[in-house]
Design a protein around this motif. Structure first.
Motif, PDB file in Angstrom:
ATOM      1  N   LYS A 143       0.831  -1.208   0.000  1.00 36.91           N
ATOM      2  CA  LYS A 143       0.000   0.000   0.000  1.00 36.91           C
ATOM      3  C   LYS A 143       0.867   1.260   0.000  1.00 36.91           C
ATOM      4  N   GLN A 144       1.985   1.228   0.716  1.00 36.50           N
ATOM      5  CA  GLN A 144       2.872   2.393   0.743  1.00 36.50           C
ATOM      6  C   GLN A 144       3.477   2.651  -0.633  1.00 36.50           C
ATOM      7  N   ILE A 145       3.942   1.571  -1.297  1.00 32.74           N
ATOM      8  CA  ILE A 145       4.500   1.726  -2.648  1.00 32.74           C
ATOM      9  C   ILE A 145       3.425   2.202  -3.606  1.00 32.74           C
ATOM     10  N   LEU A 146       2.208   1.668  -3.466  1.00 33.28           N
ATOM     11  CA  LEU A 146       1.109   2.051  -4.344  1.00 33.28           C
ATOM     12  C   LEU A 146       0.791   3.538  -4.204  1.00 33.28           C
ATOM     13  N   SER A 147       0.784   4.023  -2.980  1.00 38.22           N
ATOM     14  CA  SER A 147       0.518   5.448  -2.735  1.00 38.22           C
ATOM     15  C   SER A 147       1.603   6.311  -3.371  1.00 38.22           C
ATOM     16  N   SER A 148       2.859   5.888  -3.228  1.00 36.57           N
ATOM     17  CA  SER A 148       3.968   6.624  -3.833  1.00 36.57           C
ATOM     18  C   SER A 148       3.856   6.642  -5.357  1.00 36.57           C
ATOM     19  N   LEU A 149       3.481   5.517  -5.943  1.00 36.44           N
ATOM     20  CA  LEU A 149       3.346   5.421  -7.396  1.00 36.44           C
ATOM     21  C   LEU A 149       2.221   6.321  -7.909  1.00 36.44           C
ATOM     22  N   LYS A 150       1.111   6.372  -7.188  1.00 37.73           N
ATOM     23  CA  LYS A 150      -0.009   7.218  -7.610  1.00 37.73           C
ATOM     24  C   LYS A 150       0.412   8.679  -7.671  1.00 37.73           C
ATOM     25  N   GLY A 151       1.150   9.132  -6.651  1.00 36.52           N
ATOM     26  CA  GLY A 151       1.606  10.511  -6.634  1.00 36.52           C
ATOM     27  C   GLY A 151       2.523  10.826  -7.802  1.00 36.52           C
ATOM     28  N   LYS A 152       3.387   9.882  -8.145  1.00 35.94           N
ATOM     29  CA  LYS A 152       4.331  10.114  -9.235  1.00 35.94           C
ATOM     30  C   LYS A 152       3.644  10.068 -10.592  1.00 35.94           C
ATOM     31  N   LEU A 153       2.740   9.100 -10.774  1.00 40.37           N
ATOM     32  CA  LEU A 153       2.088   8.936 -12.069  1.00 40.37           C
ATOM     33  C   LEU A 153       1.065  10.033 -12.340  1.00 40.37           C
ATOM     34  N   GLN A 154       0.385  10.495 -11.312  1.00 41.90           N
ATOM     35  CA  GLN A 154      -0.677  11.480 -11.503  1.00 41.90           C
ATOM     36  C   GLN A 154      -0.181  12.917 -11.434  1.00 41.90           C
ATOM     37  N   GLY A 155       0.991  13.131 -10.857  1.00 40.26           N
ATOM     38  CA  GLY A 155       1.462  14.498 -10.717  1.00 40.26           C
ATOM     39  C   GLY A 155       2.892  14.733 -11.140  1.00 40.26           C
ATOM     40  N   ASP A 156       3.825  14.035 -10.522  1.00 36.18           N
ATOM     41  CA  ASP A 156       5.246  14.313 -10.729  1.00 36.18           C
ATOM     42  C   ASP A 156       5.660  14.164 -12.188  1.00 36.18           C
ATOM     43  N   VAL A 157       5.270  13.056 -12.813  1.00 40.99           N
ATOM     44  CA  VAL A 157       5.716  12.791 -14.185  1.00 40.99           C
ATOM     45  C   VAL A 157       5.205  13.853 -15.146  1.00 40.99           C
ATOM     46  N   ARG A 158       3.960  14.256 -14.983  1.00 37.14           N
ATOM     47  CA  ARG A 158       3.346  15.193 -15.920  1.00 37.14           C
ATOM     48  C   ARG A 158       3.925  16.602 -15.817  1.00 37.14           C
ATOM     49  N   SER A 159       4.634  16.865 -14.731  1.00 41.48           N
ATOM     50  CA  SER A 159       5.242  18.192 -14.585  1.00 41.48           C
ATOM     51  C   SER A 159       6.677  18.229 -15.101  1.00 41.48           C
TER      52      SER A 159
END
Length: 213
Positions: free
Chosen positions: A17-33
């Motif tokens: 769950k911790q890795i999943l939460s980290s991945l969501k933040g990166k895929l939905q926000g970090d990468v697109r910026s």
């Protein structure tokens, strides 16, 4: 320390769950910026984290097997849910990777046009402007994207054609084997009938001799 299967399962589940939460933040926000090499680097990091998440699910499956059957069902359902979430993340990553590849192709095409325009003043007047101060041609972009989609569609069609050809070849081989087997059976039947005819002829001759005696 509790090393029971349920306790270990819970530990792996929390880590997932911790890795999943980290991945969501990166895929939905970090990468697109991000763009360029920074974006590619983050995509590689995400891919590695997805592999790690996959290994955690495998560990959860290992801990599921020794659990009593009476309590196994809800844990199995949690594994199924985790696999679904992970599959969605992998699809999002693939979409972002394709988007990045297309952006690279368009950037290379724009660089080539700028290089040609530097040597030909007539090309420098072409309307290549965008918000970032770069240059682009909407019609060329559309053609490039259409060409990429056409190439991908052609590859899929070729794969399907190869698969159908292999399946057809297998079916043909099976038919030939069946025909060969049927031919062997028919030849054996023919030989058996020939022997039977010979026996009947000999028996008929014997009966005739017995009648005339």
């Amino acid at each position: 320390m509790d090393n029971s299967p349920t306790s270990l399962f819970e530990g792996y589940d929390e880590e997932f769950k911790q890795i999943l939460s980290s991945l969501k933040g990166k895929l939905q926000g970090d990468v697109r910026s991000l763009a360029g090499e920074q974006r590619k680097s983050l995509l590689r990091t995400i891919e590695a984290e997805l592999d790690e998440a996959q290994e955690i699910i495998q560990q959860m499956e290992v801990e599921l097997h020794p659990m009593p059957a009476s309590i196994r069902a809800p844990y199995s359902a949690r594994i199924t849910s985790s696999k679904t979430d992970l599959a969605k993340m992998k699809k999002t990553l693939k979409d972002l990777q394709k988007e990045t590849q297309r952006t690279d192709l368009l950037g290379s095409a724009a660089s080539g046009r700028r290089a040609r325009g530097a040597g030909d003043p007539s090309l420098q007047d072409e309307p290549y402007t965008d918000d970032a101060g770069g240059y682009h041609d909407d019609s060329h972009r559309a053609r490039l994207l259409a060409g990429t989609d056409t190439l991908a569609d052609g590859s899929r069609r070729l794969d399907n054609a190869q698969r159908i050809a292999l399946e057809t070849e297998d079916v043909g081989a099976d038919i030939l084997r069946n025909l060969h087997g049927q031919r062997s059976q028919l030849e054996h039947t023919r030989d058996t009938l020939g022997v039977a005819d010979g026996n009947i002829d000999r028996a008929s001759g014997t009966l005739k001799k017995m009648i005339w005696q």
